[in-house]
Design a protein around this motif. Sequence first.
Motif, mmCIF file in Angstrom:
data_model
loop_
_atom_site.group_PDB
_atom_site.id
_atom_site.type_symbol
_atom_site.label_atom_id
_atom_site.label_comp_id
_atom_site.label_asym_id
_atom_site.label_seq_id
_atom_site.Cartn_x
_atom_site.Cartn_y
_atom_site.Cartn_z
ATOM 1 N N PRO A 22 7.693 3.842 -6.700
ATOM 2 C CA PRO A 22 9.061 4.302 -6.445
ATOM 3 C C PRO A 22 9.683 3.577 -5.252
ATOM 4 C CG PRO A 22 7.524 6.163 -6.548
ATOM 5 C CD PRO A 22 6.707 4.911 -6.500
ATOM 6 N N VAL A 23 10.936 3.180 -5.415
ATOM 7 C CA VAL A 23 11.697 2.533 -4.347
ATOM 8 C C VAL A 23 13.049 3.225 -4.248
ATOM 9 C CG1 VAL A 23 12.722 0.388 -3.508
ATOM 10 C CG2 VAL A 23 10.563 0.316 -4.760
ATOM 11 N N LEU A 24 13.361 3.706 -3.052
ATOM 12 C CA LEU A 24 14.636 4.351 -2.797
ATOM 13 C C LEU A 24 15.558 3.313 -2.159
ATOM 14 C CD1 LEU A 24 14.971 7.874 -1.116
ATOM 15 C CD2 LEU A 24 16.779 6.186 -1.237
ATOM 16 N N LEU A 25 16.683 3.059 -2.796
ATOM 17 C CA LEU A 25 17.586 1.987 -2.382
ATOM 18 C C LEU A 25 18.715 2.522 -1.503
ATOM 19 C CD1 LEU A 25 17.919 0.291 -5.885
ATOM 20 C CD2 LEU A 25 16.254 -0.206 -4.079
ATOM 21 N N ALA A 26 19.042 1.767 -0.452
ATOM 22 C CA ALA A 26 20.120 2.173 0.453
ATOM 23 C C ALA A 26 20.796 0.940 1.023
ATOM 24 C CB ALA A 26 19.569 3.046 1.581
ATOM 25 N N GLN A 41 0.806 -1.228 0.000
ATOM 26 C CA GLN A 41 0.000 0.000 0.000
ATOM 27 C C GLN A 41 0.836 1.274 0.000
ATOM 28 O OE1 GLN A 41 -2.507 -0.512 3.447
ATOM 29 N NE2 GLN A 41 -3.930 -1.855 2.355
ATOM 30 N N ALA A 42 2.148 1.140 0.068
ATOM 31 C CA ALA A 42 3.011 2.317 0.183
ATOM 32 C C ALA A 42 3.052 3.117 -1.117
ATOM 33 C CB ALA A 42 4.422 1.883 0.558
ATOM 34 N N ASP A 43 3.138 4.430 -0.971
ATOM 35 C CA ASP A 43 3.386 5.299 -2.126
ATOM 36 C C ASP A 43 4.876 5.306 -2.468
ATOM 37 O OD1 ASP A 43 0.679 6.380 -2.510
ATOM 38 O OD2 ASP A 43 0.994 7.319 -0.557
ATOM 39 N N LEU A 44 5.711 5.117 -1.454
ATOM 40 C CA LEU A 44 7.158 5.064 -1.626
ATOM 41 C C LEU A 44 7.720 4.040 -0.653
ATOM 42 C CD1 LEU A 44 9.966 6.240 -2.593
ATOM 43 C CD2 LEU A 44 9.781 7.840 -0.674
ATOM 44 N N VAL A 45 8.654 3.222 -1.148
ATOM 45 C CA VAL A 45 9.355 2.258 -0.299
ATOM 46 C C VAL A 45 10.811 2.703 -0.183
ATOM 47 C CG1 VAL A 45 10.154 -0.136 -0.076
ATOM 48 C CG2 VAL A 45 7.846 0.342 -0.948
ATOM 49 N N ILE A 46 11.313 2.749 1.041
ATOM 50 C CA ILE A 46 12.756 2.901 1.267
ATOM 51 C C ILE A 46 13.254 1.526 1.680
ATOM 52 C CG2 ILE A 46 14.556 3.932 2.709
ATOM 53 C CD1 ILE A 46 12.806 6.441 2.916
ATOM 54 N N ALA A 47 14.139 0.958 0.879
ATOM 55 C CA ALA A 47 14.649 -0.393 1.130
ATOM 56 C C ALA A 47 16.123 -0.294 1.504
ATOM 57 C CB ALA A 47 14.458 -1.269 -0.107
ATOM 58 N N ALA A 48 16.437 -0.559 2.756
ATOM 59 C CA ALA A 48 17.806 -0.421 3.262
ATOM 60 C C ALA A 48 18.275 -1.737 3.852
ATOM 61 C CB ALA A 48 17.865 0.680 4.319
ATOM 62 N N THR A 49 19.487 -2.130 3.507
ATOM 63 C CA THR A 49 20.035 -3.391 3.998
ATOM 64 C C THR A 49 21.526 -3.260 4.266
ATOM 65 O OG1 THR A 49 20.349 -5.760 3.490
ATOM 66 C CG2 THR A 49 20.471 -4.234 1.641
ATOM 67 N N VAL A 93 26.818 -3.071 -4.442
ATOM 68 C CA VAL A 93 25.646 -3.892 -4.116
ATOM 69 C C VAL A 93 24.357 -3.198 -4.558
ATOM 70 C CG1 VAL A 93 25.233 -3.011 -1.776
ATOM 71 C CG2 VAL A 93 24.637 -5.362 -2.323
ATOM 72 N N LEU A 94 24.359 -1.878 -4.544
ATOM 73 C CA LEU A 94 23.165 -1.126 -4.933
ATOM 74 C C LEU A 94 22.774 -1.421 -6.376
ATOM 75 C CD1 LEU A 94 24.201 2.212 -3.242
ATOM 76 C CD2 LEU A 94 22.293 0.765 -2.531
ATOM 77 N N ASP A 95 23.764 -1.428 -7.273
ATOM 78 C CA ASP A 95 23.476 -1.630 -8.691
ATOM 79 C C ASP A 95 23.488 -3.089 -9.123
ATOM 80 O OD1 ASP A 95 23.109 1.108 -9.371
ATOM 81 O OD2 ASP A 95 25.269 1.398 -9.272
#
Length: 197
Positions: free
Chosen positions: A107-111, A72-80, A122-124
């Motif tokens: 949209p997903v913001l990767l971190a 249901q998120a409008d934006l996901v921040i995915a951090a690992t 790892v990000l790419d």
Amino acid sequence: MSPYRLAVVVGSPSPASRTKLLAQALADAVAAALPVRVQLIELATLAPQLLAGGEARALAPPAQAALQALAQADLVIAATPVYKGSYTGLFKHLFDLLDPEALVGRPVLLAATGGSDRHALVLDHQLRPLFAFFRALSVPSAVYASPTDLSEAGLASAALQARIGEAAAQAVALLRTLRPRAPAAPLPGPARATASA
């Protein structure tokens, strides 16, 4: 005006982590420009529920709520954190349980955080392909932090702050394009020009 729904995944198996600091800093940067409602998904806390079921419908309510927040998120921040050149197994397991259609066009913001700068790829090489499978819209700028960028007190590097500002501005621009709402305040400082582009 209803706030944007922001799901923040912290993929660390440890409750106190640099990855959580980075994810929170990204969420705060987005919240500085837009009204948001943040749902924090900490895998260290959810691990027992996530690992108890082999499929989503067999999960305990807290784990099902995490999957629902992602869907249901409008934006996901995915951090690992980075372990042996990739995201954590628990991080991957969460997304293995997610419906393949859940993030289409989202949209997903990767971190990521790691022990040295050599893990930044790892990000790419790991995260972008994972979210390409979901047909999500990865924010162009991703954010990587090494131990010199973060301390127990928080951000320790001006360069990291600039990367966070740039990525957050791009995420905000994507959100405004995909789900327009009433005008919101621009991001403060150097990220302002990027946010209005």
